[in-house]
Design a protein around this motif. Structure first.
Motif, mmCIF file in Angstrom:
data_model
loop_
_atom_site.group_PDB
_atom_site.id
_atom_site.type_symbol
_atom_site.label_atom_id
_atom_site.label_comp_id
_atom_site.label_asym_id
_atom_site.label_seq_id
_atom_site.Cartn_x
_atom_site.Cartn_y
_atom_site.Cartn_z
ATOM 1 N N THR A 147 0.780 -1.250 0.149
ATOM 2 C CA THR A 147 -0.143 0.018 -0.088
ATOM 3 C C THR A 147 0.853 1.221 0.162
ATOM 4 O O THR A 147 2.114 1.056 0.160
ATOM 5 C CB THR A 147 -0.903 0.183 1.389
ATOM 6 O OG1 THR A 147 -0.125 0.051 2.463
ATOM 7 C CG2 THR A 147 -1.985 -1.330 1.414
ATOM 8 N N GLU A 149 0.907 3.434 1.980
ATOM 9 C CA GLU A 149 1.413 3.536 3.661
ATOM 10 C C GLU A 149 2.679 2.641 3.794
ATOM 11 O O GLU A 149 3.514 3.053 4.538
ATOM 12 C CB GLU A 149 0.225 3.338 4.530
ATOM 13 C CG GLU A 149 -0.874 4.196 4.943
ATOM 14 C CD GLU A 149 -1.679 4.123 3.326
ATOM 15 O OE1 GLU A 149 -1.911 3.254 2.945
ATOM 16 O OE2 GLU A 149 -2.225 5.102 2.965
ATOM 17 N N LYS A 152 5.693 4.023 2.336
ATOM 18 C CA LYS A 152 6.457 5.082 3.166
ATOM 19 C C LYS A 152 7.148 4.785 4.141
ATOM 20 O O LYS A 152 8.175 4.937 4.538
ATOM 21 C CB LYS A 152 5.407 6.180 3.252
ATOM 22 C CG LYS A 152 5.111 7.140 1.985
ATOM 23 C CD LYS A 152 4.206 8.178 2.479
ATOM 24 C CE LYS A 152 3.256 8.627 1.348
ATOM 25 N NZ LYS A 152 1.697 8.588 1.596
ATOM 26 N N GLU A 153 6.378 3.689 5.021
ATOM 27 C CA GLU A 153 6.704 3.677 6.309
ATOM 28 C C GLU A 153 7.804 2.298 6.244
ATOM 29 O O GLU A 153 8.816 2.465 7.019
ATOM 30 C CB GLU A 153 5.419 2.756 7.229
ATOM 31 C CG GLU A 153 4.775 3.976 7.688
ATOM 32 C CD GLU A 153 3.391 3.449 8.074
ATOM 33 O OE1 GLU A 153 3.613 2.451 8.974
ATOM 34 O OE2 GLU A 153 2.527 4.014 8.282
ATOM 35 N N LYS A 306 -0.820 6.490 -4.897
ATOM 36 C CA LYS A 306 -1.775 6.011 -3.996
ATOM 37 C C LYS A 306 -1.913 4.494 -4.130
ATOM 38 O O LYS A 306 -2.648 3.983 -3.424
ATOM 39 C CB LYS A 306 -2.983 6.700 -4.495
ATOM 40 C CG LYS A 306 -3.130 8.361 -3.948
ATOM 41 C CD LYS A 306 -4.283 8.841 -3.996
ATOM 42 C CE LYS A 306 -4.381 10.357 -3.483
ATOM 43 N NZ LYS A 306 -5.361 11.105 -4.064
ATOM 44 N N THR A 308 -1.922 0.320 -4.664
ATOM 45 C CA THR A 308 -1.356 -0.724 -3.979
ATOM 46 C C THR A 308 -0.495 -1.580 -5.005
ATOM 47 O O THR A 308 -1.255 -1.888 -5.943
ATOM 48 C CB THR A 308 -2.315 -1.513 -3.238
ATOM 49 O OG1 THR A 308 -2.914 -1.015 -2.028
ATOM 50 C CG2 THR A 308 -1.638 -3.052 -2.959
ATOM 51 N N HIS A 326 6.794 -5.778 10.266
ATOM 52 C CA HIS A 326 5.472 -4.970 10.030
ATOM 53 C C HIS A 326 4.198 -6.016 9.884
ATOM 54 O O HIS A 326 3.237 -5.399 9.703
ATOM 55 C CB HIS A 326 5.642 -4.330 8.686
ATOM 56 C CG HIS A 326 5.013 -2.898 8.838
ATOM 57 N ND1 HIS A 326 5.381 -1.951 9.359
ATOM 58 C CD2 HIS A 326 3.929 -2.538 8.322
ATOM 59 C CE1 HIS A 326 4.664 -0.938 9.335
ATOM 60 N NE2 HIS A 326 3.542 -1.032 8.565
#
Ligand code: G7M
Length: 337
Positions: A147, A149, A152-153, A306, A308, A326
């Motif tokens: 995704t 997120e 980024k993470e 944006k 996935t 994660h």
């Protein structure tokens, strides 16, 4: 839609490449490289076979070169047949036949063509890092649905810390290496690119494989692409296909033009391969057609920041452990043996 800030950053990075880490970070490393003097493989000391692919006729071994520090990877790959000049290359009295057996109409032979027509494509990586070795190792793989997120993470944080050097890319863009191999070049800092044969290409049309490398620095992968990059992408599509059809006579309709995600090298680049050639990395979990990427961005300028995006990751890849931490990948390998 992409914002003006991104555009400013892109332009700044184009004119000030020194802003990028890793540009010269391993220039020291290559002082000790074996490539300056290598004439044969007698100094290679085999440590282990890390991949032996009978289907691709490819052998990858790890070892060292006597007198040099660091590990080395040697990749040996039998070449595709070239249809041109077959009489000169193969069907003549220099191609010695050694009979294995005959039975009725059937005969099995080993053929030994002239050495110069019987070469093995050889790629040597020295000094090779653990990451290089992991890249070529035969390992269990897992799909990650990344995704925005998760990118980024986990992915971005990781690749900012640990990625392959881009020195070979900058050497091409700055004419410090492979200059005589450049097929086409457009020096525009925003829409320009270099078109060059891929390291893997053995030069035969049946396995045609070129790379387009944008002049712009700072676009890591398709994740960074937005509507501001459409002129660049369209220029690569139009000028790249024109250059290939002029030089090699391969029409656009017989080219597969795509990105890898995840790529191995985080300076954007586009692969051009002959459609009938099953090039490595053309699977659905890795290849993204340039035409689809352009279309997605035209429909939605910030699609790739944006979306996935799914891809396969090897258990030996350091990212694998990060995804496990994660909670997006299983802790134990469930590979079917
Ligand atoms: O998976 P990814 O999209 O990052 O693919 C990178 C491509 O760059 C591969 O197809 C490699 O064969 C190619 N490549 C890698 N290196 C180190 C070189 C190089 O030094 N020169 C050229 N011409 N291609 C390279």
């Amino acid at each position: 839609m992409a914002n003006a800030e991104t555009n400013t950053i892109d332009k700044e990075l184009c004119v000030n490449p020194k802003k990028f880490k890793s540009e010269n970070e391993d220039s020291k490393r290559i002082e000790n490289t074996v490539h300056q003097n290598l004439k044969d493989l007698s100094k290679f000391k085999l440590k282990r076979v890390i991949n032996n692919n009978a289907q691709k006729k490819l052998l990858c071994v790890e070892g060292t070169f006597t007198g040099y520090d660091g590990s080395a990877l040697v990749l040996l790959e039998k070449k595709a047949f070239v249809e041109d000049n077959l009489d000169e290359h193969l069907f003549n009295d220099s191609s010695i036949l050694s009979k294995e057996f005959e039975n009725d109409l059937y005969g099995n032979y080993n053929c030994f063509p002239l050495v110069k027509y019987n070469s093995i494509k050889t790629t040597i990586i020295h000094p090779a890092t653990e990451k290089h070795i992991a890249k070529f190792e035969n390992q269990p793989v897992h799909i990650v649905d990344e995704t925005a997120e998760l990118y980024k993470e986990v992915t971005l944080t990781h690749l900012n810390k640990e990625q392959f050097s881009l020195q070979w890319v900058y050497n091409i863009l700055e004419h410090k290496a492979e200059q005589e191999r450049i097929v086409f070049e457009d020096l525009d800092p925003i829409t320009g690119f270099v078109l060059i044969p891929d390291l893997k290409w053995d030069g035969s049309l049946e396995t045609l494989y070129l790379l387009a490398i944008p002049m712009q620095r700072g676009i890591k992968s398709i994740r960074d692409l937005n509507d501001l990059h459409l002129p660049l992408l369209k220029n690569i599509r139009d000028s790249g296909t024109k250059a290939i059809s002029t030089k090699y006579g391969v029409p656009t309709s017989q080219l597969r033009i795509y990105f890898h995600y995840q790529p191995s090298f985080y300076h954007l680049h586009i692969h051009f391969t002959y459609l009938k050639y099953d090039a490595p990395g053309i699977f659905t979990e890795k290849a993204h057609l340039l035409s689809t990427v352009i279309n997605n961005i035209e429909l939605m300028g910030d699609y790739y920041s944006k979306a996935t995006l799914s891809f396969a990751v090897k258990e030996s890849d350091t990212l694998f452990a990060k995804y496990q931490e994660h909670g997006v990948l299983p802790v134990k390998s469930a590979e079917v043996k």
